[in-house]
Design an enzyme around this catalytic site. Structure first.
Site, PDB file in Angstrom:
ATOM      1  N   ASN A   9       0.854  -1.200   0.000  1.00 16.64           N
ATOM      2  CA  ASN A   9       0.000   0.000   0.000  1.00 16.64           C
ATOM      3  C   ASN A   9       0.885   1.243   0.000  1.00 16.64           C
ATOM      4  O   ASN A   9       1.421   1.644   1.033  1.00 16.64           O
ATOM      5  CB  ASN A   9      -0.870  -0.067   1.267  1.00 16.64           C
ATOM      6  CG  ASN A   9      -1.910   1.034   1.328  1.00 16.64           C
ATOM      7  OD1 ASN A   9      -1.903   1.951   0.499  1.00 16.64           O
ATOM      8  ND2 ASN A   9      -2.788   0.954   2.308  1.00 16.64           N
ATOM      9  N   ARG A  96      -2.025  -1.658  -4.036  1.00 16.91           N
ATOM     10  CA  ARG A  96      -3.040  -0.605  -4.142  1.00 16.91           C
ATOM     11  C   ARG A  96      -2.541   0.423  -5.146  1.00 16.91           C
ATOM     12  O   ARG A  96      -1.400   0.875  -5.073  1.00 16.91           O
ATOM     13  CB  ARG A  96      -3.236   0.069  -2.786  1.00 16.91           C
ATOM     14  CG  ARG A  96      -4.033   1.363  -2.855  1.00 16.91           C
ATOM     15  CD  ARG A  96      -4.301   1.883  -1.444  1.00 16.91           C
ATOM     16  NE  ARG A  96      -4.829   3.223  -1.429  1.00 16.91           N
ATOM     17  CZ  ARG A  96      -4.137   4.309  -1.098  1.00 16.91           C
ATOM     18  NH1 ARG A  96      -2.858   4.205  -0.756  1.00 16.91           N
ATOM     19  NH2 ARG A  96      -4.693   5.484  -1.096  1.00 16.91           N
ATOM     20  N   HIS A 186     -10.052   6.987  -1.650  1.00 18.67           N
ATOM     21  CA  HIS A 186     -10.247   6.237  -0.391  1.00 18.67           C
ATOM     22  C   HIS A 186     -11.246   5.090  -0.571  1.00 18.67           C
ATOM     23  O   HIS A 186     -11.907   4.678   0.381  1.00 18.67           O
ATOM     24  CB  HIS A 186     -10.793   7.153   0.734  1.00 18.67           C
ATOM     25  CG  HIS A 186      -9.787   8.100   1.315  1.00 18.67           C
ATOM     26  ND1 HIS A 186     -10.167   9.250   1.978  1.00 18.67           N
ATOM     27  CD2 HIS A 186      -8.449   8.087   1.330  1.00 18.67           C
ATOM     28  CE1 HIS A 186      -9.091   9.888   2.391  1.00 18.67           C
ATOM     29  NE2 HIS A 186      -8.030   9.214   2.002  1.00 18.67           N
ATOM     30  N   ARG A 247      -5.028  19.870   3.183  1.00 18.41           N
ATOM     31  CA  ARG A 247      -5.835  20.252   2.016  1.00 18.41           C
ATOM     32  C   ARG A 247      -7.047  21.070   2.457  1.00 18.41           C
ATOM     33  O   ARG A 247      -7.678  20.756   3.471  1.00 18.41           O
ATOM     34  CB  ARG A 247      -6.331  19.018   1.259  1.00 18.41           C
ATOM     35  CG  ARG A 247      -5.235  18.176   0.664  1.00 18.41           C
ATOM     36  CD  ARG A 247      -5.823  17.142  -0.299  1.00 18.41           C
ATOM     37  NE  ARG A 247      -4.828  16.153  -0.658  1.00 18.41           N
ATOM     38  CZ  ARG A 247      -4.922  14.860  -0.353  1.00 18.41           C
ATOM     39  NH1 ARG A 247      -5.966  14.388   0.309  1.00 18.41           N
ATOM     40  NH2 ARG A 247      -3.962  14.040  -0.712  1.00 18.41           N
ATOM     41  N   GLU A 391      -6.698  -1.301   5.061  1.00 18.71           N
ATOM     42  CA  GLU A 391      -6.719  -1.374   3.595  1.00 18.71           C
ATOM     43  C   GLU A 391      -5.980  -2.599   3.073  1.00 18.71           C
ATOM     44  O   GLU A 391      -6.369  -3.195   2.079  1.00 18.71           O
ATOM     45  CB  GLU A 391      -6.096  -0.110   2.989  1.00 18.71           C
ATOM     46  CG  GLU A 391      -6.935   1.133   3.222  1.00 18.71           C
ATOM     47  CD  GLU A 391      -6.308   2.386   2.645  1.00 18.71           C
ATOM     48  OE1 GLU A 391      -7.039   3.226   2.116  1.00 18.71           O
ATOM     49  OE2 GLU A 391      -5.068   2.534   2.733  1.00 18.71           O
TER      50      GLU A 391
END
Ligand code: ADP
Length: 409
Positions: A9, A96, A186, A247, A391
């Site tokens: 990942n 990923r 996501h 962000r 994940e």
């Protein structure tokens, strides 16, 4: 070849991995056996490496790691030193990949053509697809062609967005010419929360109506109907939507031109500012880290308090919007570093949502830190859950599923 799946990942400056024992398609999400796991953090400089395995063997060190290809070598060399290769090796490697564009809406076996196609999509996610490509190439070189590799895409879960939710209200010609749409990100995290919620509450996935919240450094909210994503807060890039660590999330698009003119900045510099100097960091003036801001708020720091207030207010606004999209939800689900670990932020977000039937159980909320559980009272009309996101386990699960369906092993 062994039965273990290596799940890789890559983030923009991190590489996480897990070596997971596979029981074929019968493995239940959340119940996998992890043989080893680890992270290479702050790739591109003096990185921190933390690896550990089941027996308690671990490696913690700081060393220069120039890029994701070097990070892969660190991981493989360590696994080699533990003799994983000699005992039963890997059955496959799952990677990923952040951006699958319009083309990749399902996991796919990696070959030269797929690599070229992912490369061609890099203009949409340069910070993320490029590191994944480096890791994929390095792993292929090191492990050879006998170990199949599967790419799992972070945008894929959102390909089900209806056109009215995925389109921007800009001219059709431009939309088509540049493949402009709200891709959403996501996806693995939102899919994980949805599947674990269904399993935990013994509901059919096809009957779930949820708002899933991935609140980490990057943050996003997704409206899930019948187990599918029908709207999500990140868009063409991960900049849109909720306020995040660095962000800005949603801003008036006119700000870009205005800041460019008034600060004499190039458009790329304004984009950089909105991606890396805004959000919690920009508002608080000193940190992108929610833990530090919560601490600063307790010390009376008013800018930290405002940053937290804005963060929670915006999540609440998206929850309100998605309740309208879904016509009400069974539950909201908190995941990500902030969502999983901060009862204070969760309670702040849920405060004022009693009108839609959400009543927090304050004791459960306070005691549920980094673990799966319900944090609303029994008779809440809408519930709230914490579901720690993993994940890598979904990368491994999808990789095994792909092999069983397509390669028959
Ligand atoms: P990423 O999106 O990079 O994977 P994480 O999911 O690890 O990031 O989330 C990082 C965020 O989680 C940081 O803002 C960090 O401060 C926050 N966080 C981690 N633990 C806690 C905690 N106990 N309380 C509040 N915030 C926390």
């Amino acid at each position: 070849m062994g039965d273990n799946i290596l799940a890789i990942n890559c983030g923009s400056s991190t590489l996480k991995f897990q070596l997971i024992e596979s029981n074929g398609e019968t493995t239940i999400l959340g119940q996998e056996r992890r043989l080893a796991s680890g992270i290479v953090d702050r790739i591109g400089g003096n990185a921190t490496i933390k690896f550990n395995d089941l027996s308690g063997e671990c490696l913690v060190e700081n060393s220069e790691v120039a890029d994701h290809s070097e990070a892969i070598h660190q991981v493989l060399n360590w696994l080699k030193s533990l003799r994983f290769f000699e005992t039963n090796g890997f059955r496959a490697v799952g990677h990923r990949v952040v951006h699958g564009g319009d083309r990749f809406i399902k996991p796919i076996l990696i070959n030269d053509e797929v690599i070229e196609a992912i490369e061609a999509l890099s203009y949409l996610a340069p910070l993320h697809n490029v590191p994944s490509l480096m890791a994929i190439s390095a792993a292929r070189k090191a492990l050879g062609s006998t170990v199949p590799m599967v790419a799992v895409f972070d945008t894929a879960f959102h390909h089900t967005l209806p056109e009215h939710a995925s389109r921007y209200a800009i001219p059709q010609e431009l939309t088509s010419k540049h493949h402009i749409r709200r891709y959403g990100f996501h996806g693995l995290a939102h899919q994980y929360m949805t599947e674990r919620y269904a399993a935990f509450t013994s509901k059919l996935i096809e009957q779930t109506k949820l708002i899933t919240l991935q609140l980490g450094n990057g943050c996003s909210a997704t409206a899930v109907k019948d187990g599918r994503s029908v709207d999500t807060s990140m868009g063409f890039t991960p900049l849109e939507g909720l306020m995040m660590g660095t962000r800005s999330g949603d801003v008036d698009p006119s700000l870009v031109g205005f800041l460019s003119r008034s600060e004499n900045l190039r458009i790329q510099e304004v984009e950089h500012l909105l991606n890396t100097k805004s959000g919690l960091l920009g508002v608080s003036g000193h940190s992108k880290d929610m833990r530090e801001l919560l601490e600063a708020e307790l010390q009376g720091d008013s800018r930290a308090a405002l940053a937290i207030e804005m963060f929670c207010y915006r999540v609440r606004k998206y929850i309100g919007g998605y309740l309208a999209v879904l016509g009400g939800a069974d539950a909201i689900v908190f995941g990500g570093g902030i969502g999983e670990n901060s009862p204070r932020v969760r309670s702040h977000i849920c405060n004022g949502l009693e009108w839609c039937g959400l009543i927090l159980d304050h004791e459960q909320n306070t005691s549920t830190i980094g673990s799966l559980g319900r944090i609303s009272v029994d008779n809440s009309r809408m519930h709230a859950y914490v579901i720690p996101v993993d994940e890598e386990s979904i990368i491994a699960r999808d990789t095994v599923r792909y092999l069983c369906e397509h390669l028959g092993n």
